[in-house]
Design an enzyme around this catalytic site. Structure first.
Site, PDB file in Angstrom:
ATOM      1  N   SER A 124       7.348  -5.364   6.839  1.00 13.40           N
ATOM      2  CA  SER A 124       6.858  -6.281   7.870  1.00 13.40           C
ATOM      3  C   SER A 124       7.523  -7.644   7.840  1.00 13.40           C
ATOM      4  O   SER A 124       6.883  -8.678   7.564  1.00 13.40           O
ATOM      5  CB  SER A 124       5.348  -6.411   7.726  1.00 13.40           C
ATOM      6  OG  SER A 124       4.802  -5.128   7.696  1.00 13.40           O
ATOM      7  N   ASP A 152       5.114  -3.468  10.807  1.00 14.18           N
ATOM      8  CA  ASP A 152       3.680  -3.120  10.785  1.00 14.18           C
ATOM      9  C   ASP A 152       3.069  -3.046  12.184  1.00 14.18           C
ATOM     10  O   ASP A 152       2.180  -2.235  12.460  1.00 14.18           O
ATOM     11  CB  ASP A 152       2.867  -4.065   9.877  1.00 14.18           C
ATOM     12  CG  ASP A 152       3.125  -5.545  10.116  1.00 14.18           C
ATOM     13  OD1 ASP A 152       3.964  -5.881  10.977  1.00 14.18           O
ATOM     14  OD2 ASP A 152       2.494  -6.374   9.431  1.00 14.18           O
ATOM     15  N   ARG A 168       0.832  -1.194   0.000  1.00 13.81           N
ATOM     16  CA  ARG A 168       0.000   0.000   0.000  1.00 13.81           C
ATOM     17  C   ARG A 168       0.868   1.246   0.000  1.00 13.81           C
ATOM     18  O   ARG A 168       1.921   1.270   0.646  1.00 13.81           O
ATOM     19  CB  ARG A 168      -0.886   0.032   1.255  1.00 13.81           C
ATOM     20  CG  ARG A 168      -2.077  -0.858   1.145  1.00 13.81           C
ATOM     21  CD  ARG A 168      -2.865  -0.885   2.420  1.00 13.81           C
ATOM     22  NE  ARG A 168      -2.112  -1.540   3.485  1.00 13.81           N
ATOM     23  CZ  ARG A 168      -2.630  -1.899   4.647  1.00 13.81           C
ATOM     24  NH1 ARG A 168      -3.885  -1.662   4.905  1.00 13.81           N
ATOM     25  NH2 ARG A 168      -1.890  -2.488   5.558  1.00 13.81           N
TER      26      ARG A 168
HETATM   27  C1  BGC Z   1       6.795 -11.007  10.124  1.00 15.54           C
HETATM   28  C2  BGC Z   1       6.568  -9.837  11.037  1.00 15.54           C
HETATM   29  C3  BGC Z   1       5.269  -9.138  10.678  1.00 15.54           C
HETATM   30  C4  BGC Z   1       4.132 -10.151  10.654  1.00 15.54           C
HETATM   31  C5  BGC Z   1       2.795  -9.524  10.280  1.00 15.54           C
HETATM   32  C6  BGC Z   1       5.574 -11.914  10.102  1.00 15.54           C
HETATM   33  O1  BGC Z   1       5.743 -12.933   9.167  1.00 15.54           O
HETATM   34  O2  BGC Z   1       7.916 -11.738  10.549  1.00 15.54           O
HETATM   35  O3  BGC Z   1       7.636  -8.916  10.965  1.00 15.54           O
HETATM   36  O4  BGC Z   1       5.022  -8.147  11.618  1.00 15.54           O
HETATM   37  O5  BGC Z   1       4.416 -11.167   9.736  1.00 15.54           O
HETATM   38  O6  BGC Z   1       2.837  -8.915   9.052  1.00 15.54           O
END
Ligand code: BGC
Length: 510
Positions: A177, A230, A108
Site C-alpha cells: 500500500s 490496498d 497481515r
Molecule cells: C499510500 C497509498 C495507500 C494508502 C492507504 C498511502 O500513504 O500512498 O498507496 O493506499 O496510504 O494505505
C-alpha cells in the site's frame, strides 16, 4: 495601642494588600491567558472550517485533478496510476490462495479458501503482526527477509500437509500500500514511500521481485501472482459482494482511493490499454492538493517536520498517522499561553507521541468529568492535574481536527462520484457516461476500509453527515458506503485466484 502595635497593624495591612493585589494580579493574568488560549481554539476553528460551500469546491477540484491526472503523466498531483486490473473476481473462484498485506502499522498474512460460489469465502486464517519500528527505516533486504520468514512460519503452521497436492504451486496476492507504478498486474516499481517508511534502496525497484526473491531464499514454493494497492483489494471484495461497487477508499494509517474508470478516459496511456471496458485506477489521493483545502499553521509545521515535506498534503489532513499529531501541536501551542497543563511537559514536544487512537478515545470520552481525557494526558504527556475546563478544551480540539478530516474525506468521495457521473449532477465533462440526471441516479456503492472509519464512531458520523450535505437529501440515499473488513487482504487473495494460471472464469469489467 503602643507605637509597636500600630506599626505591626500597618505592616499586616500592607502585607494583606500586597497578597490581595498579587492574587488579583494573578487572576487577571490567568484570565487574560485563558482568553488567549480560547483565541487559539477560535483560530483553529476558523482555520479548519468546512462549510458545505467549501466542500463543494473541494469536490470540483478533486474531479478536475482526476481528469488532469488521466490526461498526462505529471498533469496533476494525483498520480492516477494504472493497475492493469481489468478482471474483478466473478464469484466462481475456487481453491486456496494466500495474501500478504503490507502498508501500515501492521502486516497481515491470510490464507483464504474459496468455494466457487459468489460470496463463498469458505475459510480464512489471518495472522496480524506489528512491523518492528526499526524495519521501517532499514534496508529492503531486512524488511523482506522478515516478511518472508513470517510467511513461511504461517504456511507451515496453517497448512495441513495431507491436503496439499505437491505439484500445485501456492499462489499469493501481494497488497503493497504505497505508490507503485505497475508494469503489469503482478509487478511494479515503488515510486516513493509514505506513512513513515523510509527505505531508500527500495525506491525505483520492483516490489514483487524483492518479495519473490526473499520467498525463494526461504525455500518456500510460492508465486507472487498479483501485486495490488490496498484500495484495489477493497474494491475487489466490494465488487465481489455487490456489483454496484464502483470505488474503494482506505481511511486508516494512510488514505487513498481507487475506482473504475473507462479505458478510453485514461488518455495518458492509451497504447498500453488493449482491452475496452473499465479498469481500476489507483488515484493516490493522499497527494491531492487544492487551494480550497482549509489549512492551518499546524499543518504547515507538521508537513515541514515530516520525512516527506510538500508531499501527501491531503493524507496529512485526514489519516490516522497524522490527526493525533495535529492535536498535540495545538495543545503545545495552548500550553505556551497558559500553564493550565502544569509545567509544559517535555513529552508534549515529542512528535507522534499522541497517537490517533488515544486522541479518538479522548474525543469519545463520555464520562461527566472527562476522566479518560485526564488519564490519557497524564499517562501519555505526563501532565499532572488538569482542570475540567481544560479537559473540555482538549476534547473540542480533537473534535475540530477530526471533523475537518472526515468532511474532507467525504468531499473526496463525492469528487470521484462526480468524475464518473454518479453524484447526480451530470459529471464534470460532457461525455458518454456522464448523463445521470437527478431522476435516474443509479445505486452506487463505495467500499471503505481502515481503522479511522471503522473504529472511530464520531469520524464515521461526520463523514456520513457531510456526504448527505454535499449530495443533498434526494441523491444521498443512492450512495451507499459499505465497510469491507479485511478487504485489502481478502481482495488480494481473490485477485490472486482470478489471475491464477489454473484460473477460473473472471469477469471483465463491462
Ligand atoms: C499510500 C497509498 C495507500 C494508502 C492507504 C498511502 O500513504 O500512498 O498507496 O493506499 O496510504 O494505505
Amino acid at each position: 495601642m503602643g507605637k509597636v502595635g500600630v506599626k505591626l497593624a500597618v505592616g499586616c495591612a500592607v502585607a494583606a494588600c500586597v497578597v490581595a493585589s498579587v492574587m488579583v494580579g494573578r487572576r487577571v493574568r490567568r484570565k487574560r491567558a485563558w482568553r488567549r488560549v480560547v483565541r487559539v481554539l477560535e483560530e483553529l476553528e476558523e482555520g479548519c472550517a468546512t462549510p458545505v460551500g467549501r466542500l463543494r469546491q473541494v469536490v470540483d477540484a478533486m474531479a478536475v485533478e482526476m481528469h488532469a491526472g488521466l490526461v498526462s503523466e505529471g498533469g496533476s498531483k494525483l498520480k492516477m496510476l494504472l493497475t492493469f486490473v481489468h478482471n474483478l473476481p466473478s464469484g466462481s473462484e475456487k481453491g486456496t490462495y494466500y495474501a500478504l498485506d503490507l502498508g501500515g502499522t501492521y502486516f497481515r498474512i491470510l490464507r483464504v479458501q474459496l468455494g466457487g460460489q459468489r460470496s463463498a469465502v469458505i475459510g480464512q486464517d489471518v495472522d496480524r503482526r506489528p512491523i518492528p519500528q526499526h524495519l521501517l527505516t532499514g534496508t529492503s533486504e531486512v524488511l523482506f527477509d522478515f516478511i518472508a520468514s513470517s510467511l513461511k512460519d504461517f504456511v507451515e503452521r496453517e497448512e495441513n500437509v495431507s491436503e496439499r497436492i505437491p505439484s500445485e504451486r501456492r499462489e499469493l496476492g501481494f497488497t503493497f500500500s504505497f505508490p507503485v507504478k505497475q508494469t503489469s498486474s503482478s509487478s511494479g516499481i515503488l515510486i516513493k514511500w509514505t506513512k513513515g517508511f523510509v527505505i531508500e534502496d527500495m525506491v525505483g525497484r520492483d516490489v514483487s521481485e524483492c518479495l519473490q526473491q526473499a520467498i525463494s531464499k526461504k525455500g518456500l514454493d510460492m508465486r507472487v501472482n498479483v501485486l495490488i494497492n490496498d484500495t484495489v483489494g477493497t474494491l475487489a471484495v466490494g465488487h465481489y459482494h455487490d456489483e454496484d461497487t464502483v470505488a474503494a477508499v482506505i481511511i486508516g494509517t494512510g488514505t487513498n482511493a481507487c475506482y473504475l474508470e473507462r479505458a478510453d478516459a485514461i488518455i495518458k496511456c492509451q497504447r498500453l490499454l488493449t482491452m475496452p471496458g473499465d479498469l481500476v485506477v489507483n488515484m493516490e489521493w493522499g497527494n491531492f492538493w487544492s487551494s480550497h483545502l482549509p489549512r492551518t499553521s499546524y499543518d504547515n509545521d507538521l508537513d515541514a517536520d515530516s520525512p516527506n515535506p510538500y508531499d501527501q498534503g491531503f493524507e496529512k489532513m485526514i489519516s490516522g498517522m497524522y490527526l493525533g499529531d495535529i492535536v498535540r501541536r495545538v495543545i503545545l501551542r495552548m500550553s505556551e499561553e497558559l500553564d493550565v497543563f502544569g509545567l509544559v511537559s517535555s513529552k508534549l514536544h515529542v512528535p507522534f507521541i499522541l497517537r490517533t487512537p488515544l486522541m479518538a478515545a479522548m474525543h469519545e470520552d463520555d464520562t461527566p468529568d472527562f476522566r479518560e481525557v485526564a488519564k490519557i494526558l497524564r499517562d501519555t504527556l505526563e501532565f499532572s492535574e488538569i482542570p475540567l475546563n481544560v479537559r473540555k478544551l482538549v476534547v473540542r480540539v480533537c473534535d475540530v481536527v477530526t471533523c475537518r478530516a472526515a468532511r474532507l474525506a467525504a468531499a473526496g468521495i463525492v469528487g470521484i462520484l462526480k468524475k464518473i457521473g454518479r453524484d447526480g449532477s451530470g459529471g464534470i465533462a460532457s461525455g458518454k457516461n456522464e448523463c445521470a440526471s437527478r431522476s435516474e441516479m443509479r445505486r452506487t456503492v463505495v467500499a471503505v476500509e481502515g481503522g479511522l472509519y471503522t473504529n472511530y464512531t464520531l469520524f464515521r458520523e461526520y463523514l456520513n453527515e457531510a456526504m448527505t450535505q454535499i449530495l443533498g437529501e434526494e441523491i444521498a440515499p443512492n450512495v451507499i458506503i459499505k465497510v469491507m473488513e479485511d478487504g485489502s487482504g481478502i481482495g488480494a487473495a481473490l485477485l490472486a485466484a482470478s489471475h491464477s494460471t489454473s484460473s477460473v472464469d473472471t469477469v471483465q469489467i463491462p
